[in-house]
Design a protein around this motif. Structure first.
Motif, PDB file in Angstrom:
ATOM      1  N   VAL A  69      -3.268  -5.065  -4.761  1.00 35.68           N
ATOM      2  CA  VAL A  69      -2.310  -5.499  -3.741  1.00 35.68           C
ATOM      3  C   VAL A  69      -2.986  -6.451  -2.754  1.00 35.68           C
ATOM      4  O   VAL A  69      -2.416  -7.471  -2.352  1.00 35.68           O
ATOM      5  CB  VAL A  69      -1.710  -4.284  -3.004  1.00 35.68           C
ATOM      6  CG1 VAL A  69      -0.861  -4.733  -1.808  1.00 35.68           C
ATOM      7  CG2 VAL A  69      -0.866  -3.444  -3.954  1.00 35.68           C
ATOM      8  N   ASN A  70      -4.222  -6.146  -2.382  1.00 36.71           N
ATOM      9  CA  ASN A  70      -4.947  -7.037  -1.475  1.00 36.71           C
ATOM     10  C   ASN A  70      -5.195  -8.394  -2.119  1.00 36.71           C
ATOM     11  O   ASN A  70      -5.041  -9.438  -1.479  1.00 36.71           O
ATOM     12  CB  ASN A  70      -6.279  -6.410  -1.077  1.00 36.71           C
ATOM     13  CG  ASN A  70      -7.032  -7.260  -0.074  1.00 36.71           C
ATOM     14  OD1 ASN A  70      -6.680  -7.351   1.094  1.00 36.71           O
ATOM     15  ND2 ASN A  70      -8.084  -7.921  -0.538  1.00 36.71           N
ATOM     16  N   LEU A  71      -5.577  -8.390  -3.398  1.00 35.77           N
ATOM     17  CA  LEU A  71      -5.817  -9.645  -4.109  1.00 35.77           C
ATOM     18  C   LEU A  71      -4.541 -10.483  -4.170  1.00 35.77           C
ATOM     19  O   LEU A  71      -4.577 -11.699  -3.935  1.00 35.77           O
ATOM     20  CB  LEU A  71      -6.329  -9.350  -5.520  1.00 35.77           C
ATOM     21  CG  LEU A  71      -6.536 -10.545  -6.449  1.00 35.77           C
ATOM     22  CD1 LEU A  71      -7.500 -11.561  -5.853  1.00 35.77           C
ATOM     23  CD2 LEU A  71      -7.028 -10.073  -7.822  1.00 35.77           C
ATOM     24  N   LYS A  72      -3.419  -9.850  -4.478  1.00 40.36           N
ATOM     25  CA  LYS A  72      -2.161 -10.580  -4.563  1.00 40.36           C
ATOM     26  C   LYS A  72      -1.739 -11.128  -3.211  1.00 40.36           C
ATOM     27  O   LYS A  72      -1.314 -12.285  -3.098  1.00 40.36           O
ATOM     28  CB  LYS A  72      -1.071  -9.650  -5.130  1.00 40.36           C
ATOM     29  CG  LYS A  72       0.322 -10.282  -5.167  1.00 40.36           C
ATOM     30  CD  LYS A  72       0.343 -11.547  -6.004  1.00 40.36           C
ATOM     31  CE  LYS A  72       1.724 -12.165  -6.035  1.00 40.36           C
ATOM     32  NZ  LYS A  72       1.733 -13.459  -6.770  1.00 40.36           N
ATOM     33  N   ASP A 107      -7.450   3.527  -5.525  1.00 39.63           N
ATOM     34  CA  ASP A 107      -8.443   2.486  -5.220  1.00 39.63           C
ATOM     35  C   ASP A 107      -8.079   1.172  -5.902  1.00 39.63           C
ATOM     36  O   ASP A 107      -8.101   0.098  -5.279  1.00 39.63           O
ATOM     37  CB  ASP A 107      -9.836   2.924  -5.686  1.00 39.63           C
ATOM     38  CG  ASP A 107     -10.466   3.945  -4.754  1.00 39.63           C
ATOM     39  OD1 ASP A 107      -9.760   4.462  -3.862  1.00 39.63           O
ATOM     40  OD2 ASP A 107     -11.666   4.234  -4.918  1.00 39.63           O
ATOM     41  N   LYS A 108      -7.745   1.250  -7.205  1.00 41.48           N
ATOM     42  CA  LYS A 108      -7.396   0.042  -7.946  1.00 41.48           C
ATOM     43  C   LYS A 108      -6.108  -0.580  -7.413  1.00 41.48           C
ATOM     44  O   LYS A 108      -5.964  -1.808  -7.353  1.00 41.48           O
ATOM     45  CB  LYS A 108      -7.243   0.363  -9.438  1.00 41.48           C
ATOM     46  CG  LYS A 108      -8.494   0.916 -10.094  1.00 41.48           C
ATOM     47  CD  LYS A 108      -9.633  -0.089 -10.098  1.00 41.48           C
ATOM     48  CE  LYS A 108     -10.840   0.468 -10.842  1.00 41.48           C
ATOM     49  NZ  LYS A 108     -12.001  -0.474 -10.818  1.00 41.48           N
ATOM     50  N   TRP A 109      -5.169   0.265  -7.034  1.00 40.66           N
ATOM     51  CA  TRP A 109      -3.907  -0.223  -6.469  1.00 40.66           C
ATOM     52  C   TRP A 109      -4.158  -1.047  -5.208  1.00 40.66           C
ATOM     53  O   TRP A 109      -3.638  -2.155  -5.051  1.00 40.66           O
ATOM     54  CB  TRP A 109      -2.989   0.966  -6.160  1.00 40.66           C
ATOM     55  CG  TRP A 109      -1.666   0.621  -5.560  1.00 40.66           C
ATOM     56  CD1 TRP A 109      -1.370   0.489  -4.228  1.00 40.66           C
ATOM     57  CD2 TRP A 109      -0.436   0.360  -6.254  1.00 40.66           C
ATOM     58  NE1 TRP A 109      -0.050   0.174  -4.058  1.00 40.66           N
ATOM     59  CE2 TRP A 109       0.548   0.086  -5.290  1.00 40.66           C
ATOM     60  CE3 TRP A 109      -0.085   0.336  -7.611  1.00 40.66           C
ATOM     61  CZ2 TRP A 109       1.867  -0.209  -5.608  1.00 40.66           C
ATOM     62  CZ3 TRP A 109       1.226   0.053  -7.940  1.00 40.66           C
ATOM     63  CH2 TRP A 109       2.189  -0.220  -6.954  1.00 40.66           C
ATOM     64  N   VAL A 110      -4.982  -0.527  -4.310  1.00 39.05           N
ATOM     65  CA  VAL A 110      -5.300  -1.246  -3.062  1.00 39.05           C
ATOM     66  C   VAL A 110      -5.960  -2.579  -3.374  1.00 39.05           C
ATOM     67  O   VAL A 110      -5.618  -3.619  -2.791  1.00 39.05           O
ATOM     68  CB  VAL A 110      -6.215  -0.392  -2.157  1.00 39.05           C
ATOM     69  CG1 VAL A 110      -6.667  -1.198  -0.934  1.00 39.05           C
ATOM     70  CG2 VAL A 110      -5.489   0.871  -1.699  1.00 39.05           C
ATOM     71  N   ILE A 143       0.831  -1.210   0.000  1.00 41.20           N
ATOM     72  CA  ILE A 143       0.000   0.000   0.000  1.00 41.20           C
ATOM     73  C   ILE A 143       0.863   1.256   0.000  1.00 41.20           C
ATOM     74  O   ILE A 143       0.605   2.219  -0.720  1.00 41.20           O
ATOM     75  CB  ILE A 143      -0.941   0.014   1.217  1.00 41.20           C
ATOM     76  CG1 ILE A 143      -1.831  -1.247   1.225  1.00 41.20           C
ATOM     77  CG2 ILE A 143      -1.809   1.271   1.199  1.00 41.20           C
ATOM     78  CD1 ILE A 143      -2.708  -1.409   0.023  1.00 41.20           C
ATOM     79  N   ASP A 144       1.924   1.252   0.797  1.00 42.72           N
ATOM     80  CA  ASP A 144       2.743   2.461   0.955  1.00 42.72           C
ATOM     81  C   ASP A 144       3.616   2.776  -0.258  1.00 42.72           C
ATOM     82  O   ASP A 144       4.171   3.870  -0.342  1.00 42.72           O
ATOM     83  CB  ASP A 144       3.637   2.334   2.193  1.00 42.72           C
ATOM     84  CG  ASP A 144       2.832   2.279   3.484  1.00 42.72           C
ATOM     85  OD1 ASP A 144       1.724   2.852   3.494  1.00 42.72           O
ATOM     86  OD2 ASP A 144       3.292   1.670   4.467  1.00 42.72           O
ATOM     87  N   SER A 145       3.742   1.831  -1.182  1.00 38.25           N
ATOM     88  CA  SER A 145       4.624   2.070  -2.328  1.00 38.25           C
ATOM     89  C   SER A 145       3.909   2.772  -3.482  1.00 38.25           C
ATOM     90  O   SER A 145       4.496   2.992  -4.533  1.00 38.25           O
ATOM     91  CB  SER A 145       5.219   0.748  -2.826  1.00 38.25           C
ATOM     92  OG  SER A 145       4.208  -0.132  -3.285  1.00 38.25           O
ATOM     93  N   TYR A 146       2.648   3.134  -3.271  1.00 44.55           N
ATOM     94  CA  TYR A 146       1.909   3.833  -4.309  1.00 44.55           C
ATOM     95  C   TYR A 146       2.326   5.296  -4.367  1.00 44.55           C
ATOM     96  O   TYR A 146       2.422   5.976  -3.344  1.00 44.55           O
ATOM     97  CB  TYR A 146       0.404   3.754  -4.045  1.00 44.55           C
ATOM     98  CG  TYR A 146      -0.440   4.463  -5.085  1.00 44.55           C
ATOM     99  CD1 TYR A 146      -0.771   3.841  -6.269  1.00 44.55           C
ATOM    100  CD2 TYR A 146      -0.899   5.762  -4.860  1.00 44.55           C
ATOM    101  CE1 TYR A 146      -1.543   4.482  -7.231  1.00 44.55           C
ATOM    102  CE2 TYR A 146      -1.672   6.409  -5.810  1.00 44.55           C
ATOM    103  CZ  TYR A 146      -1.983   5.763  -6.992  1.00 44.55           C
ATOM    104  OH  TYR A 146      -2.750   6.404  -7.936  1.00 44.55           O
ATOM    105  N   HIS A 147       2.556   5.797  -5.558  1.00 45.69           N
ATOM    106  CA  HIS A 147       2.862   7.206  -5.772  1.00 45.69           C
ATOM    107  C   HIS A 147       2.020   7.691  -6.939  1.00 45.69           C
ATOM    108  O   HIS A 147       2.227   7.280  -8.084  1.00 45.69           O
ATOM    109  CB  HIS A 147       4.342   7.413  -6.059  1.00 45.69           C
ATOM    110  CG  HIS A 147       5.236   6.938  -4.945  1.00 45.69           C
ATOM    111  ND1 HIS A 147       5.339   7.609  -3.751  1.00 45.69           N
ATOM    112  CD2 HIS A 147       6.040   5.849  -4.854  1.00 45.69           C
ATOM    113  CE1 HIS A 147       6.184   6.959  -2.957  1.00 45.69           C
ATOM    114  NE2 HIS A 147       6.619   5.889  -3.602  1.00 45.69           N
TER     115      HIS A 147
END
Length: 268
Positions: free
Chosen positions: A79-82, A73-76, A60-64
């Protein structure tokens, strides 16, 4: 028509073309968003593919935002799915026995695991400091899931036990006053419930030993005022913890202050 993987071309009503990006993972078809340029849609697909295939170390923290075409939203979700193997259509990240729901990059809300299914299917929106979801076509304040009314005031009617106003786990929310016009106080070391009603100013209806009596006293005062012609719409307290017979007994026996009765007589 796009030839790039994960990209499809679409057209707006005015004839303008745009590009949709999506990816399929473990039989799940996941929309990644719409983009004005084909290359942006393809880049979104590549990022998603790298996350889900493990080619990119993502958390989560690596999103920029400045370096990603993907929305936060899509990033979270990806990452959660993976990391946890569960696809959520909303920006949810699982933890041990609870989950985080990200309103934005800086605002994760905490919820108990029991609420996961609900928030997987209900998107939280924020407006004017209030958090709500759309449920059966209506805007529903998320506090209503805890029995907190729309008119409730934080710090007076309910508290966050650990002081974190973004921690909505059930054990962290303490309800002090659950009924309209009723406020809990302590006198001589014991709990009392004061009922007040707003007419042309605030009037005390009475002080009661139980919250239920205080709530019913408010209803009784409101009924009395309406019957005598006070032109005001008073809300109704609904008490689900007792049956109709118990309600009627308390209603008939509960005392209303003389000030309320005299106010009615003087203004009719």
């Amino acid at each position: 028509m796009s030839t790039k993987p994960g990209v499809s071309c679409a057209k707006k009503a005015d004839g303008t073309h745009y590009y949709r990006s999506s990816i399929t993972f473990q039989t799940k078809h996941i929309s990644l968003g719409s983009f004005p340029k084909e290359e942006q849609a393809h880049q979104a697909y590549q990022i998603a593919s790298n996350i889900l295939k493990g080619y990119m170390e993502a958390d989560i923290d690596s999103y920029h935002a400045e370096s990603h075409v993907l929305s936060f939203d899509k990033w979270v979700m990806l990452v959660n799915l993976k990391q946890h193997g569960i696809y959520c259509r909303n920006p949810i990240f699982l933890q041990n026995r609870y989950f985080l729901y990200y309103l934005d990059e800086q605002t994760p809300l905490k919820f108990d695991a029991d609420d996961l299914f609900y928030y997987m299917n209900h998107k939280i929106m924020r407006r004017g400091g209030h958090l709500f979801v759309s449920d059966y076509g209506m805007q529903v304040n998320i506090l209503s899931r805890y029995g907190i009314k729309n008119y409730a005031v934080a710090g007076r009617d309910y508290l966050f036990a650990n002081g974190d106003p973004y921690d909505f786990r059930y054990g962290n929310i303490l309800i002090i006053n659950r009924y309209h016009g009723v406020h809990k106080t302590v006198q001589n070391g014991r709990d009392l419930y004061i009922t007040k009603i707003l007419i042309h100013g605030e009037y005390i209806v009475g002080k009661y030993e139980t919250e239920t009596e205080a709530a019913i006293a408010y209803n009784k005062a409101a009924h009395l005022l309406r019957e005598k012609g006070i032109p005001k719409s008073f809300p109704e307290n609904y008490i689900e913890s007792i049956d109709e017979i118990a309600y009627a007994r308390i209603y008939n026996n509960v005392r209303i202050s003389k000030k309320i009765r005299c106010f009615v007589v003087q203004n009719t």
